[in-house]
Design an enzyme around this catalytic site. Structure first.
Site, PDB file in Angstrom:
ATOM      1  N   LYS A   4      26.013  -3.567   0.597  1.00 57.90           N
ATOM      2  CA  LYS A   4      27.480  -3.616   0.565  1.00 57.90           C
ATOM      3  C   LYS A   4      28.090  -2.812   1.710  1.00 57.90           C
ATOM      4  O   LYS A   4      29.299  -2.652   1.781  1.00 57.90           O
ATOM      5  CB  LYS A   4      27.986  -3.055  -0.774  1.00 57.90           C
ATOM      6  CG  LYS A   4      27.551  -3.889  -1.967  1.00 57.90           C
ATOM      7  CD  LYS A   4      28.135  -3.378  -3.285  1.00 57.90           C
ATOM      8  CE  LYS A   4      27.238  -2.374  -3.925  1.00 57.90           C
ATOM      9  NZ  LYS A   4      27.661  -1.942  -5.264  1.00 57.90           N
ATOM     10  N   HIS A  45       5.094   5.734  11.553  1.00 52.38           N
ATOM     11  CA  HIS A  45       4.579   5.631  10.180  1.00 52.38           C
ATOM     12  C   HIS A  45       3.611   6.820  10.005  1.00 52.38           C
ATOM     13  O   HIS A  45       2.394   6.651   9.979  1.00 52.38           O
ATOM     14  CB  HIS A  45       3.864   4.289  10.007  1.00 52.38           C
ATOM     15  CG  HIS A  45       3.566   3.887   8.592  1.00 52.38           C
ATOM     16  ND1 HIS A  45       3.686   4.738   7.509  1.00 52.38           N
ATOM     17  CD2 HIS A  45       3.114   2.707   8.083  1.00 52.38           C
ATOM     18  CE1 HIS A  45       3.348   4.078   6.405  1.00 52.38           C
ATOM     19  NE2 HIS A  45       2.992   2.862   6.732  1.00 52.38           N
ATOM     20  N   ARG A  56      11.171   3.558   3.457  1.00 54.31           N
ATOM     21  CA  ARG A  56      10.834   2.574   4.509  1.00 54.31           C
ATOM     22  C   ARG A  56      12.079   1.757   4.786  1.00 54.31           C
ATOM     23  O   ARG A  56      12.768   1.317   3.859  1.00 54.31           O
ATOM     24  CB  ARG A  56       9.701   1.666   4.065  1.00 54.31           C
ATOM     25  CG  ARG A  56       9.472   0.525   5.052  1.00 54.31           C
ATOM     26  CD  ARG A  56       8.227  -0.245   4.780  1.00 54.31           C
ATOM     27  NE  ARG A  56       7.052   0.562   5.012  1.00 54.31           N
ATOM     28  CZ  ARG A  56       5.811   0.094   4.953  1.00 54.31           C
ATOM     29  NH1 ARG A  56       5.607  -1.184   4.672  1.00 54.31           N
ATOM     30  NH2 ARG A  56       4.784   0.876   5.171  1.00 54.31           N
ATOM     31  N   ARG A 108       0.803  -1.227   0.000  1.00 52.73           N
ATOM     32  CA  ARG A 108       0.000   0.000   0.000  1.00 52.73           C
ATOM     33  C   ARG A 108       0.836   1.278   0.000  1.00 52.73           C
ATOM     34  O   ARG A 108       0.584   2.202  -0.771  1.00 52.73           O
ATOM     35  CB  ARG A 108      -0.913   0.046   1.244  1.00 52.73           C
ATOM     36  CG  ARG A 108      -2.182  -0.716   1.118  1.00 52.73           C
ATOM     37  CD  ARG A 108      -2.573  -1.259   2.471  1.00 52.73           C
ATOM     38  NE  ARG A 108      -1.607  -2.276   2.830  1.00 52.73           N
ATOM     39  CZ  ARG A 108      -1.716  -3.561   2.463  1.00 52.73           C
ATOM     40  NH1 ARG A 108      -2.772  -3.953   1.836  1.00 52.73           N
ATOM     41  NH2 ARG A 108      -0.772  -4.438   2.765  1.00 52.73           N
ATOM     42  N   THR A 109       1.808   1.358   0.907  1.00 56.71           N
ATOM     43  CA  THR A 109       2.516   2.628   1.076  1.00 56.71           C
ATOM     44  C   THR A 109       3.307   2.962  -0.188  1.00 56.71           C
ATOM     45  O   THR A 109       3.234   4.077  -0.702  1.00 56.71           O
ATOM     46  CB  THR A 109       3.439   2.561   2.310  1.00 56.71           C
ATOM     47  OG1 THR A 109       2.679   2.057   3.405  1.00 56.71           O
ATOM     48  CG2 THR A 109       3.984   3.926   2.669  1.00 56.71           C
TER      49      THR A 109
HETATM   50  N1   CP Z   1      -0.292  -0.039   5.863  1.00 54.98           N
HETATM   51  C1   CP Z   1       0.898  -0.304   5.308  1.00 54.98           C
HETATM   52  O1   CP Z   1       1.915   0.313   5.670  1.00 54.98           O
HETATM   53  O2   CP Z   1       0.867  -1.272   4.337  1.00 54.98           O
HETATM   54  P1   CP Z   1       2.125  -1.749   3.508  1.00 54.98           P
HETATM   55  O3   CP Z   1       3.069  -2.425   4.478  1.00 54.98           O
HETATM   56  O4   CP Z   1       1.578  -2.673   2.460  1.00 54.98           O
HETATM   57  O5   CP Z   1       2.778  -0.523   2.924  1.00 54.98           O
END
Ligand code: CP
Length: 305
Positions: free
Chosen positions: A85, A134, A106, A56-57
């Site tokens: 590396k 998040h 991420r 999603r993100t």
């Molecule tokens: N909600 C969320 O962060 O989903 P993903 O891990 O799929 O990005």
């Protein structure tokens, strides 16, 4: 209203007016999204660096940039980057800042976003740092709550499941704490209770919360925010197996209730499929709300909103 920061790494950076401004811009972005594509960010490049799995993100960040007329560079998986590396996050940001106008990253390590902003020369967005924060998920959660409940003040929110490692509940707690008279019921087994960084924030702000371990004690609420027990954060896999399905929400538990059921997703059994057909099931609409929120953030951080 411009945002009073260059990088977004935590919801603790946001004031209530900041959060409300982002939601208002997201409403405008819905119009661009419905019309197909705009050109607000034409000529701009987003680097989407996903060193931990995501559906999603990553995809909603990419969709958001494309809908605004910009372009996207994507990196997936540490093993396919020079981090593998031994290159540091700080050096990686020095490099990527020369290729892109804005970065979303991420990473599995808590605190990785703090390292990234030390050297990033362009706006940086934390798209999840291990069990840390998040913030863009919390903003889309807030937007969903406003849409589903028609308000944010004076709501009862139940948070259920892995509150210890679930970064989305940490970020959302700090954000909801900016609103008036929001009460929390925290439903978790003793091994996965909300960390002290959040409960001490509630205590300092005088925010009311109960901690329970039976989901039935959380059912009297406006929003039930379910979470997945995070397998990837456990060193003892037998502990994960024991706890993973402690809370399972099924349609019969929601009978006659108006509660909006949310989940950051992915779900792995904690919401049964029989809930999906109920009007309570807000979690797929919630995932869709990631696009206008991330469009708003990209435009605002690039000072184009
Ligand atoms: N909600 C969320 O962060 O989903 P993903 O891990 O799929 O990005």
């Amino acid at each position: 209203m411009p945002l009073p920061f260059t990088h977004l790494i935590s919801t603790k950076q946001l004031s209530r007016p900041d959060a409300e401004a982002i939601l208002r811009v997201a409403d405008d972005m819905e119009k661009i999204r419905k019309s197909g594509k705009g050109d607000l960010l034409h000529g701009k490049i987003l680097a989407a660096l996903f060193y931990e799995p995501s559906t999603r993100t990553r995809m909603s960040f990419e969709t958001a940039m494309i809908r605004l007329g910009g372009d996207v560079l994507t990196a997936e998986g540490i093993q396919f980057s020079s981090l593998y590396k031994g290159e540091t996050i700080e050096d990686t940001m020095q490099m990527v800042s020369q290729y892109a106008d804005i970065i979303a990253m991420r990473h599995p390590a808590q605190g990785s976003a703090d390292l990234a902003i030390k050297t990033s020369k362009v706006p940086f967005i934390n798209a999840g740092d291990g069990p840390g924060q998040h913030p863009t998920q919390a903003l889309l959660d807030l937007y969903t709550i406003q849409k589903e409940c028609g308000k944010i003040d004076d709501l009862k929110i139940a948070m259920v499941g892995d509150l210890r490692y679930g970064r989305t509940v940490h970020s959302l707690s700090f954000l909801l704490g900016l609103f008036k008279n929001v009460k929390f019921t925290l439903v978790a087994p003793k091994e996965l209770t909300m960390p002290e960084k959040v409960t001490s924030f509630f205590d300092e702000k005088g925010i009311k919360y109960d901690q329970v371990d039976d989901i039935r004690e959380g059912m009297d609420c406006d929003v039930m925010y379910m979470t997945r027990v995070q397998q990837e954060r456990f060193t003892d896999k037998s502990e994960y197996e024991r706890l993973k399905l402690k809370y399972v929400l099924e349609a019969k538990l929601l009978k006659g209730k108006k509660v909006a059921v949310m989940h950051p997703l992915p779900r792995v059994g904690e919401i049964k499929e029989d809930v999906d057909a109920l009007p309570n099931a807000a979690y797929f609409r919630q995932a869709g709300n990631g696009v206008p929120i991330r469009m708003a953030l990209l435009a605002m951080l690039l000072k184009k909103a």
